[in-house]
Design a protein around this motif. Structure first.
Motif, PDB file in Angstrom:
ATOM      1  N   PRO A 216      32.394  44.943  43.786  1.00  0.00           N
ATOM      2  CA  PRO A 216      32.251  45.117  42.431  1.00  0.00           C
ATOM      3  C   PRO A 216      32.519  43.411  41.389  1.00  0.00           C
ATOM      4  O   PRO A 216      33.591  42.764  42.185  1.00  0.00           O
ATOM      5  CB  PRO A 216      33.594  45.982  42.066  1.00  0.00           C
ATOM      6  CG  PRO A 216      34.221  46.024  43.523  1.00  0.00           C
ATOM      7  CD  PRO A 216      33.221  45.499  45.014  1.00  0.00           C
ATOM      8  N   GLY A 217      32.120  44.371  40.443  1.00  0.00           N
ATOM      9  CA  GLY A 217      32.246  42.952  39.968  1.00  0.00           C
ATOM     10  C   GLY A 217      31.518  41.938  39.986  1.00  0.00           C
ATOM     11  O   GLY A 217      30.639  41.001  39.428  1.00  0.00           O
ATOM     12  N   ASP A 218      30.512  41.750  41.272  1.00  0.00           N
ATOM     13  CA  ASP A 218      29.390  40.803  41.662  1.00  0.00           C
ATOM     14  C   ASP A 218      28.589  41.043  40.493  1.00  0.00           C
ATOM     15  O   ASP A 218      28.213  42.129  40.165  1.00  0.00           O
ATOM     16  CB  ASP A 218      29.114  41.100  42.655  1.00  0.00           C
ATOM     17  CG  ASP A 218      29.595  40.248  43.948  1.00  0.00           C
ATOM     18  OD1 ASP A 218      30.246  39.166  43.184  1.00  0.00           O
ATOM     19  OD2 ASP A 218      29.863  39.933  44.827  1.00  0.00           O
TER      20      ASP A 218
ATOM     21  N   ARG B 208      35.444  31.934  38.865  1.00  0.00           N
ATOM     22  CA  ARG B 208      36.721  32.504  39.783  1.00  0.00           C
ATOM     23  C   ARG B 208      36.495  34.245  39.622  1.00  0.00           C
ATOM     24  O   ARG B 208      35.431  34.610  38.327  1.00  0.00           O
ATOM     25  CB  ARG B 208      37.627  32.806  39.106  1.00  0.00           C
ATOM     26  CG  ARG B 208      38.513  31.442  38.821  1.00  0.00           C
ATOM     27  CD  ARG B 208      38.693  30.540  40.116  1.00  0.00           C
ATOM     28  NE  ARG B 208      39.514  29.674  39.957  1.00  0.00           N
ATOM     29  CZ  ARG B 208      40.228  29.418  39.600  1.00  0.00           C
ATOM     30  NH1 ARG B 208      41.092  30.352  40.048  1.00  0.00           N
ATOM     31  NH2 ARG B 208      40.782  27.531  39.233  1.00  0.00           N
ATOM     32  N   HIS B 209      36.471  35.102  40.715  1.00  0.00           N
ATOM     33  CA  HIS B 209      35.689  35.972  41.327  1.00  0.00           C
ATOM     34  C   HIS B 209      36.500  36.508  40.755  1.00  0.00           C
ATOM     35  O   HIS B 209      37.977  37.099  41.633  1.00  0.00           O
ATOM     36  CB  HIS B 209      34.855  36.357  42.681  1.00  0.00           C
ATOM     37  CG  HIS B 209      34.315  37.627  42.973  1.00  0.00           C
ATOM     38  ND1 HIS B 209      35.099  38.829  43.722  1.00  0.00           N
ATOM     39  CD2 HIS B 209      33.400  38.240  42.844  1.00  0.00           C
ATOM     40  CE1 HIS B 209      34.141  39.827  44.091  1.00  0.00           C
ATOM     41  NE2 HIS B 209      32.616  39.242  43.035  1.00  0.00           N
ATOM     42  N   ILE B 210      36.577  37.737  40.086  1.00  0.00           N
ATOM     43  CA  ILE B 210      38.023  38.467  39.393  1.00  0.00           C
ATOM     44  C   ILE B 210      36.643  39.967  38.800  1.00  0.00           C
ATOM     45  O   ILE B 210      35.852  39.899  38.048  1.00  0.00           O
ATOM     46  CB  ILE B 210      38.012  37.881  38.221  1.00  0.00           C
ATOM     47  CG1 ILE B 210      39.020  36.849  38.674  1.00  0.00           C
ATOM     48  CG2 ILE B 210      39.255  39.386  37.598  1.00  0.00           C
ATOM     49  CD1 ILE B 210      39.571  35.928  37.318  1.00  0.00           C
ATOM     50  N   THR B 211      37.001  41.164  39.542  1.00  0.00           N
ATOM     51  CA  THR B 211      37.025  41.905  39.690  1.00  0.00           C
ATOM     52  C   THR B 211      37.592  42.679  38.151  1.00  0.00           C
ATOM     53  O   THR B 211      37.609  44.169  37.666  1.00  0.00           O
ATOM     54  CB  THR B 211      36.422  42.692  40.554  1.00  0.00           C
ATOM     55  OG1 THR B 211      38.003  43.313  41.156  1.00  0.00           O
ATOM     56  CG2 THR B 211      35.876  41.861  41.531  1.00  0.00           C
ATOM     57  N   ASN B 212      38.714  42.689  37.866  1.00  0.00           N
ATOM     58  CA  ASN B 212      39.983  43.223  36.793  1.00  0.00           C
ATOM     59  C   ASN B 212      38.743  43.688  35.700  1.00  0.00           C
ATOM     60  O   ASN B 212      38.191  42.310  35.391  1.00  0.00           O
ATOM     61  CB  ASN B 212      40.997  42.578  36.243  1.00  0.00           C
ATOM     62  CG  ASN B 212      42.149  42.057  37.999  1.00  0.00           C
ATOM     63  OD1 ASN B 212      41.299  41.766  38.637  1.00  0.00           O
ATOM     64  ND2 ASN B 212      42.494  42.454  37.532  1.00  0.00           N
TER      65      ASN B 212
ATOM     66  N   GLN C  13      42.428  37.118  41.519  1.00  0.00           N
ATOM     67  CA  GLN C  13      40.661  36.689  42.426  1.00  0.00           C
ATOM     68  C   GLN C  13      40.872  37.717  43.483  1.00  0.00           C
ATOM     69  O   GLN C  13      41.910  38.224  43.984  1.00  0.00           O
ATOM     70  CB  GLN C  13      41.193  35.009  43.373  1.00  0.00           C
ATOM     71  CG  GLN C  13      40.675  34.132  41.818  1.00  0.00           C
ATOM     72  CD  GLN C  13      40.791  32.824  41.923  1.00  0.00           C
ATOM     73  OE1 GLN C  13      41.390  32.038  41.301  1.00  0.00           O
ATOM     74  NE2 GLN C  13      40.399  33.076  43.626  1.00  0.00           N
ATOM     75  N   THR C  14      39.800  38.229  44.059  1.00  0.00           N
ATOM     76  CA  THR C  14      39.262  38.551  45.123  1.00  0.00           C
ATOM     77  C   THR C  14      38.309  38.207  45.836  1.00  0.00           C
ATOM     78  O   THR C  14      37.248  36.878  45.269  1.00  0.00           O
ATOM     79  CB  THR C  14      38.646  40.150  44.831  1.00  0.00           C
ATOM     80  OG1 THR C  14      37.649  40.060  44.084  1.00  0.00           O
ATOM     81  CG2 THR C  14      39.604  40.977  44.090  1.00  0.00           C
ATOM     82  N   PRO C  15      37.977  37.958  47.201  1.00  0.00           N
ATOM     83  CA  PRO C  15      37.152  37.570  48.052  1.00  0.00           C
ATOM     84  C   PRO C  15      35.541  37.388  47.334  1.00  0.00           C
ATOM     85  O   PRO C  15      35.220  38.300  47.196  1.00  0.00           O
ATOM     86  CB  PRO C  15      37.200  37.719  49.085  1.00  0.00           C
ATOM     87  CG  PRO C  15      38.865  38.137  48.963  1.00  0.00           C
ATOM     88  CD  PRO C  15      38.875  38.829  47.707  1.00  0.00           C
ATOM     89  N   ALA C  16      34.552  36.613  47.501  1.00  0.00           N
ATOM     90  CA  ALA C  16      33.688  36.947  46.546  1.00  0.00           C
ATOM     91  C   ALA C  16      32.751  36.340  48.269  1.00  0.00           C
ATOM     92  O   ALA C  16      32.546  35.194  49.009  1.00  0.00           O
ATOM     93  CB  ALA C  16      32.978  35.420  45.931  1.00  0.00           C
ATOM     94  N   PRO C  17      32.009  37.806  48.710  1.00  0.00           N
ATOM     95  CA  PRO C  17      31.593  37.634  49.433  1.00  0.00           C
ATOM     96  C   PRO C  17      29.524  36.927  49.320  1.00  0.00           C
ATOM     97  O   PRO C  17      29.816  36.277  50.419  1.00  0.00           O
ATOM     98  CB  PRO C  17      30.958  39.027  49.757  1.00  0.00           C
ATOM     99  CG  PRO C  17      30.980  39.886  48.207  1.00  0.00           C
ATOM    100  CD  PRO C  17      32.195  38.951  47.475  1.00  0.00           C
TER     101      PRO C  17
END
Length: 172
Positions: free
Chosen positions: A13-15, A62-66, A131-135
């Motif tokens: 999500p978020g990508d 920064r990978h953030i999905t919020n 932050q969430t891990p960015a695949p």
């Protein structure tokens, strides 16, 4: 079946979005950065630094999905008791393959501005829990020891045009 280039962005999500927090300089400094990057585009076709408004990155990519509202609220809370401080332009310096206006140092041009580093650290602390891990992207972690506040004049173009490095530096 051929994979679509955007298929990789569906992994999380978020990508493909990444967020950053930037400090915009005063209007006169913005005009100076824009003048230099515009001249470099016209003279050499160098576009990477001028592709964005003038800014000093506090935290980036920064990978953030919020939701955006939550990100803004977190940064606002993190900076709620921050105080203003003076930023000095220590002039043009080489940074990596590029050239920057050095806004990392105090007026002596040698001593790092601790207030600038602390501001970046506060922003990093505010967004870190979101932050969430960015695949599909390298992580960008804040490091007080390697952080260098700057306004980019020439950046990524030099990876593909190192032959212009000396001439561009002389031009700037």
């Amino acid at each position: 079946m051929t994979a679509n280039v955007t298929d990789r962005f569906a992994q999380a999500p978020g990508d493909p979005y990444r967020y950053g927090v930037y400090l915009r300089p005063d209007p006169a400094t913005c005009a100076a950065v824009t003048a230099v990057t515009s001249q470099l585009r016209a003279q050499y076709g160098i576009v990477s630094a001028g592709a964005f408004p003038p800014h000093a990155t506090l935290v980036g990519s920064r990978h953030i999905t919020n939701p955006v509202e939550e990100i803004v609220a977190a940064v606002t809370r993190g900076l709620s008791d921050a105080s203003a401080f003076t930023v000095h332009n220590a002039g043009v310096r080489r940074q990596g393959v590029g050239l920057v206006y050095d806004v990392h140092h105090l007026a002596d041009g040698l001593t790092p501005n601790p207030d600038f580093v602390d501001l970046a650290a506060r922003v990093d602390k505010a967004v870190a829990p979101l932050q969430t891990p960015a695949p599909n992207h390298a992580e960008h972690h804040f490091d007080r020891d390697t952080f260098r506040a700057h306004l980019s004049l020439v950046s990524h173009d030099m990876y593909v045009r190192p032959d212009l490095s000396e001439e561009v530096e002389e031009y700037v």
